[in-house]
Motif scaffolding. Structure first.
Motif, mmCIF file in Angstrom:
data_model
loop_
_atom_site.group_PDB
_atom_site.id
_atom_site.type_symbol
_atom_site.label_atom_id
_atom_site.label_comp_id
_atom_site.label_asym_id
_atom_site.label_seq_id
_atom_site.Cartn_x
_atom_site.Cartn_y
_atom_site.Cartn_z
ATOM 1 N N ARG A 186 -9.996 10.079 -1.490
ATOM 2 C CA ARG A 186 -9.936 9.771 -0.696
ATOM 3 C C ARG A 186 -9.275 9.875 1.068
ATOM 4 N N GLY A 187 -10.279 10.952 0.790
ATOM 5 C CA GLY A 187 -9.669 11.639 2.364
ATOM 6 C C GLY A 187 -11.195 11.334 3.258
ATOM 7 N N ILE A 188 -12.373 11.012 2.794
ATOM 8 C CA ILE A 188 -13.016 10.169 3.759
ATOM 9 C C ILE A 188 -13.107 8.105 2.957
ATOM 10 N N PRO A 189 -12.550 7.498 3.601
ATOM 11 C CA PRO A 189 -12.066 6.624 3.122
ATOM 12 C C PRO A 189 -13.837 5.448 4.269
ATOM 13 N N ALA A 190 -14.178 4.742 3.016
ATOM 14 C CA ALA A 190 -15.901 4.208 3.348
ATOM 15 C C ALA A 190 -15.120 2.803 4.259
ATOM 16 N N GLY A 191 -14.262 2.217 4.850
ATOM 17 C CA GLY A 191 -13.695 2.028 6.172
ATOM 18 C C GLY A 191 -11.938 1.342 6.032
ATOM 19 N N ILE A 192 -11.616 0.861 6.844
ATOM 20 C CA ILE A 192 -10.542 0.771 7.131
ATOM 21 C C ILE A 192 -10.020 -0.624 6.171
ATOM 22 N N PRO A 193 -11.083 -1.441 5.646
ATOM 23 C CA PRO A 193 -10.602 -2.441 4.954
ATOM 24 C C PRO A 193 -10.438 -1.909 3.264
ATOM 25 N N TYR A 194 -10.711 -0.508 3.102
ATOM 26 C CA TYR A 194 -11.018 -0.153 2.242
ATOM 27 C C TYR A 194 -9.775 1.297 1.336
ATOM 28 N N MET A 195 -8.856 0.863 2.742
ATOM 29 C CA MET A 195 -7.757 2.413 2.021
ATOM 30 C C MET A 195 -6.471 1.467 2.320
ATOM 31 N N ASN A 196 -5.600 2.211 1.201
ATOM 32 C CA ASN A 196 -4.220 1.700 1.569
ATOM 33 C C ASN A 196 -3.779 2.404 2.991
ATOM 34 N N GLY A 197 -2.398 1.730 3.490
ATOM 35 C CA GLY A 197 -1.780 2.233 4.514
ATOM 36 C C GLY A 197 -0.122 2.746 3.807
ATOM 37 N N TYR A 198 0.419 3.339 4.234
ATOM 38 C CA TYR A 198 1.378 4.049 3.395
ATOM 39 C C TYR A 198 2.930 4.001 5.358
ATOM 40 N N GLY A 199 3.862 3.706 5.191
ATOM 41 C CA GLY A 199 5.061 3.909 5.810
ATOM 42 C C GLY A 199 5.303 5.973 6.144
ATOM 43 N N SER A 200 4.313 6.130 4.395
ATOM 44 C CA SER A 200 5.239 7.653 4.121
ATOM 45 C C SER A 200 6.569 8.170 4.549
ATOM 46 N N HIS A 201 7.273 8.348 5.766
ATOM 47 C CA HIS A 201 8.424 8.752 5.326
ATOM 48 C C HIS A 201 9.736 7.356 5.054
ATOM 49 N N LYS A 216 10.675 3.043 1.315
ATOM 50 C CA LYS A 216 8.984 3.031 1.034
ATOM 51 C C LYS A 216 8.076 2.547 1.349
ATOM 52 N N PHE A 217 7.343 1.807 2.360
ATOM 53 C CA PHE A 217 7.032 0.921 2.676
ATOM 54 C C PHE A 217 5.430 1.730 2.469
ATOM 55 N N HIS A 218 4.807 0.481 1.173
ATOM 56 C CA HIS A 218 2.400 0.713 0.992
ATOM 57 C C HIS A 218 2.752 -0.099 1.279
ATOM 58 N N PHE A 219 1.424 -0.742 2.074
ATOM 59 C CA PHE A 219 0.309 -1.637 2.290
ATOM 60 C C PHE A 219 -1.152 -1.194 1.493
ATOM 61 N N LYS A 220 -0.950 -1.911 0.310
ATOM 62 C CA LYS A 220 -2.697 -1.616 -0.454
ATOM 63 C C LYS A 220 -3.057 -2.114 -0.070
ATOM 64 N N THR A 221 -4.826 -1.967 -0.420
ATOM 65 C CA THR A 221 -5.666 -2.933 0.295
ATOM 66 C C THR A 221 -5.644 -3.876 -0.952
ATOM 67 N N GLN A 222 -6.820 -4.997 -0.331
ATOM 68 C CA GLN A 222 -7.034 -6.263 -1.208
ATOM 69 C C GLN A 222 -8.244 -6.226 -1.543
ATOM 70 N N GLN A 223 -9.363 -5.215 -0.970
ATOM 71 C CA GLN A 223 -10.137 -5.215 -1.021
ATOM 72 C C GLN A 223 -11.055 -4.272 -1.768
ATOM 73 N N GLY A 224 -9.619 -3.256 -2.095
ATOM 74 C CA GLY A 224 -10.134 -2.054 -3.171
ATOM 75 C C GLY A 224 -10.129 -1.083 -2.414
ATOM 76 N N ILE A 225 -10.057 -0.273 -3.181
ATOM 77 C CA ILE A 225 -10.432 1.379 -2.560
ATOM 78 C C ILE A 225 -11.555 1.485 -2.133
ATOM 79 N N GLN A 226 -12.117 1.574 -1.262
ATOM 80 C CA GLN A 226 -13.948 2.252 -1.587
ATOM 81 C C GLN A 226 -14.004 3.566 -0.783
ATOM 82 N N CYS A 227 -14.410 4.782 -1.615
ATOM 83 C CA CYS A 227 -14.722 6.356 -0.417
ATOM 84 C C CYS A 227 -16.279 6.437 0.088
#
Ligand code: NDP
Length: 484
Positions: A186-201, A216-227
């Motif tokens: 996950r250190g190199i996502p294949a694109g913005i649509p293919y990664m999750n976002g987190y509020g983290s704090h 905690k806020f979690h934005f989970k990709t609907q495109q699926g994780i791709q790296c």
């Protein structure tokens, strides 16, 4: 050419028609240029001033507008208007960045990605300034400038050197969790649509009864994780450094709109005192088994900016921008960011940066006593009072927005987080153990690809950290270092 297609006359910045934009005014056919060619002077002078200070971090980004739609009721936790009813939809701006590289750097590097959102709500803008990781390298902002220096160019050579980062990480074991995420696939996502976002704090939610919940806020990709695999990322960085920026722009242009599902984890206020993990430690997650994900809504990015500089470069996010019903937590990293983001924008864009069209609220208006300052380009409050209290109908604060008091205690001192039960090695170990074997192998190869360039003493310290997270993790890194 019909009348309506006639181009506008070219003018100077003051609106004066320009007679010639191709040849300078000279004294004679081969003579020197005349200072009275105001159009030429203005054109060159403005060009010299086109760049504003680059962000120290998160300089390279792609951005787009979109919508957030509520699909599930969370009004028991928050009174925020944005979540007030199922079906509620608000306009959103998203800015997705790398952290360390400059504005012209390659997209496909191994780095954390910024995931910054501005929700234009009827109660003012909510900025959710997150990352694509649920954690971070440090839990106290006093370490932040030092950490970021390790990610930047070396002071003498001006190239990126692997040693400082490993030196820093070897001294700061709280970073091990984020280091494990960074060197995983996950250190190199294949694109913005293919990664999750987190509020983290950890943030807080406040409901209509004025009860506080930690969230905690979690934005989970609907495109699926791709790296991207390291070798592919290296190749793309050379061939198309703007690969990820281009991919987001083109997919939105083609009507393929990336979507994320927003989930929250919720902790009742008093549980923070007894939970085994410090819930305000940014280097830790709340395991899903303890605090399950609750579905909230859908984020969709569906409109490209018309002008990158106006809409994305000038976009200014700050985690301090939270509407009633959403608030802060004692997370030391968040507390510092509440100051640092607005401070950076005042330096980068000026005191009136919130007045820029992309930063001003879109769904409500502002009313306050702030006046003047450089580049105040609206009516500056016109004739209305610029002080309070006043007898002339100026805007008033309302106690109905008061948050419940937050109980705190203790002596003012500098506290290092106690180790022991709240251990920095358990969660990185958990992450290592949940990875399939092939991902563990790539994680180790990615680490060693960089760690092999650091001095042996630092390598040995890092191997010990990996070993404490999981014996196999440590053994794997040690073996790969010997073979490197
Ligand atoms: P779960 O099994 O419930 O969840 C594991 C999580 O790990 C999933 O959210 C998954 O994301 C995510 N994940 C899988 N591979 C990676 C990776 N290479 N890098 C980052 N995240 C990854 O476990 P727990 O909640 O008990 O947590 C175990 C470990 O999972 C944690 O120590 C943490 O490292 C990691 N994690 C936990 C999160 C949380 O909020 N609890 C969030 C993200 C990671 P997805 O479902 O999108 O595939």
């Amino acid at each position: 050419m019909g009348d309506h297609e006639k181009p506008h006359p070219l003018t100077t910045a003051a609106g004066i028609p320009v007679d010639d934009n191709q040849t300078s005014l000279t004294a004679g056919e081969r003579g020197p240029t005349l200072l009275q060619d105001h159009h030429l002077i203005e054109k060159l002078a403005h060009f010299n001033r086109e760049r504003i200070p680059e962000r120290v971090v998160h300089a390279k980004a792609a951005g787009a507008f979109g919508t957030f739609t509520v699909t599930h009721d969370i009004t028991q936790y928050t009174k925020a208007q944005v979540f007030s009813k199922i079906g509620n939809r608000v306009e959103v701006l998203g800015r997705f960045s790398t952290v360390a590289g400059e504005k012209g750097s390659a997209d496909t590097v191994r780095d954390v990605r910024g995931f910054a959102l501005k929700f234009y709500t009827e109660e003012g803008n909510w900025d959710m300034v997150g990352n694509n990781t649920p954690t971070f390298f440090i839990r106290d902002a006093i370490k932040f400038p030092d950490f970021i220096h390790t990610q930047k160019r070396a002071p003498q050579s001006n190239y990126k050197d692997d040693t400082p980062q490993w030196d820093f990480w070897s001294h700061v074991p709280e970073s091990l969790h984020q280091v494990t995420i960074l060197f995983s696939d996950r250190g190199i996502p294949a694109g913005i649509p293919y990664m999750n976002g987190y509020g983290s704090h950890t943030y807080s939610l406040i409901n209509a009864a004025n009860e506080r919940f930690w969230v905690k806020f979690h934005f989970k990709t609907q495109q699926g994780i791709q790296c991207l695999m390291q070798e592919d990322a290296n190749r793309i960085a050379g061939l198309d450094p703007d690969y990820i920026t281009r991919q987001l722009f083109e997919s939105i242009q083609n009507g393929e709109y990336p979507k994320w599902t927003l989930f929250i984890q919720v902790m009742p206020e008093t549980e923070a005192e007894t939970y085994r993990w410090n819930p305000f430690d940014l280097t830790k997650v709340w395991p899903h088994g303890d605090y399950p994900l609750l579905e909230v809504g859908i984020l969709e990015m569906n409109r490209n900016p018309q002008n990158y500089f106006a809409d994305i470069e000038q976009a200014a996010f700050s985690p301090a921008n939270v509407p009633p019903g959403i608030s802060f937590s004692p997370c030391k990293m968040l507390q510092a960011r509440l100051f640092a983001y607005a401070d950076a924008h005042r330096y980068r864009l000026g005191a009136n940066y919130e007045k820029l069209p992309v930063n001003a609220p879109h769904a409500t208006r502002t009313h306050n006593y702030q006046r003047d300052g450089s580049m105040r380009f609206d009516d500056n409050g016109g004739p209305t009072p610029n002080y309070e209290p006043n007898s002339f109908g100026g805007p008033k604060a309302s106690s109905r927005y008061q948050e419940p008091p937050l109980k705190i205690s203790g002596d003012a001192a500098r506290y290092e987080q106690k180790r022991g039960v709240d251990d920095d090695y358990i969660q990185p170990g958990n992450l290592y153990r949940l990875m399939p074997e092939d991902e563990q192998k790539r994680l180790i190869a990615n680490i060693v690809g960089s760690l092999k360039n650091a001095p042996q003493t630092i390598q040995e310290k890092m191997v010990e950290h990996f070993r404490r997270a999981d014996p196999d993790y440590g053994k794997g890194v040690a073996k790969a270092l010997q073979q490197a």
